[in-house]
Write a protein that holds these residues in place. Structure first.
Motif, PDB file in Angstrom:
ATOM      1  N   GLY A  21     -17.667   7.497  10.377  1.00 58.50           N
ATOM      2  CA  GLY A  21     -17.991   7.722   8.977  1.00 58.50           C
ATOM      3  C   GLY A  21     -18.646   9.043   8.657  1.00 58.50           C
ATOM      4  O   GLY A  21     -18.876   9.358   7.488  1.00 58.50           O
ATOM      5  N   GLU A  65     -15.274  14.272  -4.323  1.00 65.22           N
ATOM      6  CA  GLU A  65     -14.764  13.032  -3.742  1.00 65.22           C
ATOM      7  C   GLU A  65     -13.243  13.137  -3.598  1.00 65.22           C
ATOM      8  O   GLU A  65     -12.529  13.274  -4.584  1.00 65.22           O
ATOM      9  CB  GLU A  65     -15.128  11.845  -4.637  1.00 65.22           C
ATOM     10  N   THR A  91     -10.448   5.005   8.733  1.00 61.89           N
ATOM     11  CA  THR A  91     -11.701   4.573   9.338  1.00 61.89           C
ATOM     12  C   THR A  91     -11.710   4.937  10.809  1.00 61.89           C
ATOM     13  O   THR A  91     -10.667   5.024  11.452  1.00 61.89           O
ATOM     14  CB  THR A  91     -11.882   3.060   9.188  1.00 61.89           C
ATOM     15  N   GLN A 107      -9.450  11.726  -2.079  1.00 60.89           N
ATOM     16  CA  GLN A 107      -8.678  10.593  -1.609  1.00 60.89           C
ATOM     17  C   GLN A 107      -7.402  11.086  -0.940  1.00 60.89           C
ATOM     18  O   GLN A 107      -6.909  12.167  -1.242  1.00 60.89           O
ATOM     19  CB  GLN A 107      -8.345   9.640  -2.743  1.00 60.89           C
ATOM     20  N   ASP A 149      -3.420  -2.407  -7.288  1.00 66.95           N
ATOM     21  CA  ASP A 149      -3.964  -3.162  -6.175  1.00 66.95           C
ATOM     22  C   ASP A 149      -2.991  -4.217  -5.673  1.00 66.95           C
ATOM     23  O   ASP A 149      -2.125  -4.710  -6.412  1.00 66.95           O
ATOM     24  CB  ASP A 149      -5.280  -3.830  -6.572  1.00 66.95           C
ATOM     25  N   GLN A 159     -16.569   7.338   2.805  1.00 66.86           N
ATOM     26  CA  GLN A 159     -17.095   6.147   2.154  1.00 66.86           C
ATOM     27  C   GLN A 159     -15.990   5.501   1.330  1.00 66.86           C
ATOM     28  O   GLN A 159     -15.385   6.149   0.476  1.00 66.86           O
ATOM     29  CB  GLN A 159     -18.283   6.501   1.252  1.00 66.86           C
ATOM     30  N   ASN A 160     -15.743   4.217   1.581  1.00 68.19           N
ATOM     31  CA  ASN A 160     -14.724   3.466   0.827  1.00 68.19           C
ATOM     32  C   ASN A 160     -13.381   4.184   0.832  1.00 68.19           C
ATOM     33  O   ASN A 160     -12.719   4.314  -0.201  1.00 68.19           O
ATOM     34  CB  ASN A 160     -15.198   3.234  -0.612  1.00 68.19           C
ATOM     35  N   ASP A 161     -12.993   4.665   2.004  1.00 69.38           N
ATOM     36  CA  ASP A 161     -11.715   5.356   2.195  1.00 69.38           C
ATOM     37  C   ASP A 161     -11.620   6.650   1.399  1.00 69.38           C
ATOM     38  O   ASP A 161     -10.520   7.149   1.140  1.00 69.38           O
ATOM     39  CB  ASP A 161     -10.544   4.448   1.818  1.00 69.38           C
ATOM     40  N   LYS A 162     -12.754   7.237   1.024  1.00 68.82           N
ATOM     41  CA  LYS A 162     -12.774   8.522   0.327  1.00 68.82           C
ATOM     42  C   LYS A 162     -13.721   9.471   1.042  1.00 68.82           C
ATOM     43  O   LYS A 162     -14.779   9.065   1.514  1.00 68.82           O
ATOM     44  CB  LYS A 162     -13.190   8.345  -1.132  1.00 68.82           C
ATOM     45  N   THR A 194       0.836  -1.204   0.000  1.00 65.24           N
ATOM     46  CA  THR A 194       0.000   0.000   0.000  1.00 65.24           C
ATOM     47  C   THR A 194       0.870   1.254   0.000  1.00 65.24           C
ATOM     48  O   THR A 194       0.615   2.203  -0.750  1.00 65.24           O
ATOM     49  CB  THR A 194      -0.924   0.005   1.218  1.00 65.24           C
TER      50      THR A 194
END
Length: 389
Positions: A274, A302, A188, A304, A91, A292-295, A81
């Motif tokens: 969240g 949105e 998170t 990141q 990924d 949401q979804n690490d964003k 990562t």
């Protein structure tokens, strides 16, 4: 290209050093690949080679170790990562190979094929875990032409238990990590409240504006409509609960002074489970955002996260393409070297005054000195005593 072939024998720790010159870097001893250019910094040591036509290349990087756990699979994911996913958007490999433990050391490897407009290549990562240390070897190549070099290098690797144990004793007094990378807290919610979001986030999207072109008589619009343009936005969440919606030109060193000057850009935030709220100092309205979804979703954008690269070392000359109609000075450049030195030839002034605005004019005189990257901020310490962030 057979990407799997790259990792043949990559997990072997049994090596013959009789006919090979070896060196020790951090917790690993190995035989440097013959004919490769060597570069070393605080982050690690890299060996690079390309063919005469420059069409085939291979980079082998041995990273400085950091404190770790015995959870080898999770350590591999964390390393991937940091080293690959966040920088190249690749990924984590779904398939990995793990070697049996030996002398308290274990290893795991994975490979991913990357296809891009600039050509296809393979990324291979070998993560070695033992004696409370973690280190990784990252291999990037676009050809199996270098397979023999890679295999010989990986077969020569031998972890050094004594060195690792000395590091482990040292971290009882001071926590260490990859010198050029700081692992930021998880995004998170973990009960840490605002600290779980700490860092800089970015977003790319389209901004729409409405307007028109005035007619020749100046009495109205000759045309009127909605225009779209691309835009990059950045926001920051600091560990003390401070929020910034436009990053300061001077970075985050002594940011409280900048906050006082720009109350519409700075404020406070609260986050948990969240959902979050933020309030700018100069406004009474409270705004909401979600994770949401690490964003982060904020103001319909949105975002990141941008990983921190503390103590990152730069190499080479950087320049700015100037607009001759707006800037007539000499080409602004700056030289960086991997020993932490810089030589400024007008680039800092150009960045701080031509492309932005600051009242501080001490960058008008060029010079050289030491640089340091920390907390999303570059600090320039000139040899003559000047300090610019």
């Amino acid at each position: 290209m057979n990407y799997k072939a790259i990792l043949l024998s990559s997990l072997s720790f049994i090596a013959s050093f009789a006919n090979a010159q070896t060196e020790t870097f951090d917790v690993l001893t190995f035989s440097p690949p013959v004919g490769y250019e060597r570069q070393q910094g605080k982050a690690g040591v890299q060996f690079s080679r390309s063919t005469d036509s420059q069409t085939k290349y291979c980079n082998i990087t041995v990273y400085t170790s950091r404190p770790g756990t015995d959870n080898i699979k999770q350590e591999f994911i964390d390393e991937w990562t940091i080293l690959t996913k966040n920088s190249r958007n690749v990924d984590v490999p779904s398939e990995t190979q793990t070697a049996p433990p030996e002398d308290g050391w274990s290893a795991i490897d994975g490979v991913a094929a990357v296809r891009s407009d600039k050509g296809n290549y393979a990324i291979s990562q070998v993560t070695i875990v033992g004696h409370k240390r973690v280190t990784s070897i990252l291999i990037i190549t676009n050809s199996d032409y270098f397979n023999d070099d890679i295999e010989k290098f990986l077969e020569s690797i031998k972890p050094q238990t004594k060195i690792a144990e000395e590091f482990s004793l040292a971290i009882l007094h001071q926590q260490g990590d990859h010198p050029n990378i700081t692992i930021t807290p998880p995004v998170t919610s973990n009960g840490a409240g605002s600290k779980s979001l700490a860092g800089v986030w970015w977003s790319f999207g389209t901004t729409s504006t409405t307007g028109g072109v005035t007619n020749a008589a100046g009495t109205g619009y000759a045309s009127y409509g909605t225009f779209s343009s691309s835009s990059v936005k950045r926001i920051a969440f600091l560990e003390d609960g401070t929020f910034c919606q436009i990053l300061p030109d001077g970075g985050f060193f002594d940011y409280q002074q900048q906050r006082v000057k720009n109350p519409n850009y700075w404020g406070t935030y609260h986050y948990e489970n969240g959902n979050g709220t933020l309030k700018l100092d100069g406004l009474s309205t409270t705004y909401s955002f979600t994770l949401q979804n690490d964003k982060i979703i904020y103001d319909r954008w949105e975002y990141q996260k941008i990983e921190r690269v503390d103590h990152y070392l730069l190499q080479g000359t950087f320049t700015a393409e100037k607009n001759s109609s707006a800037y007539t000075g000499a080409e602004p450049t700056i030289d960086f070297s991997s020993d932490g030195r810089f030589a400024d030839h007008g680039a800092i002034y150009w960045t701080r005054h031509v492309k932005s605005y600051t009242e501080d004019m001490q960058d008008k005189t060029t010079g050289s000195g030491k640089y340091e990257v920390s907390n999303y901020t570059i600090t320039f310490s000139y040899d003559d005593g000047r300090l610019i962030h």
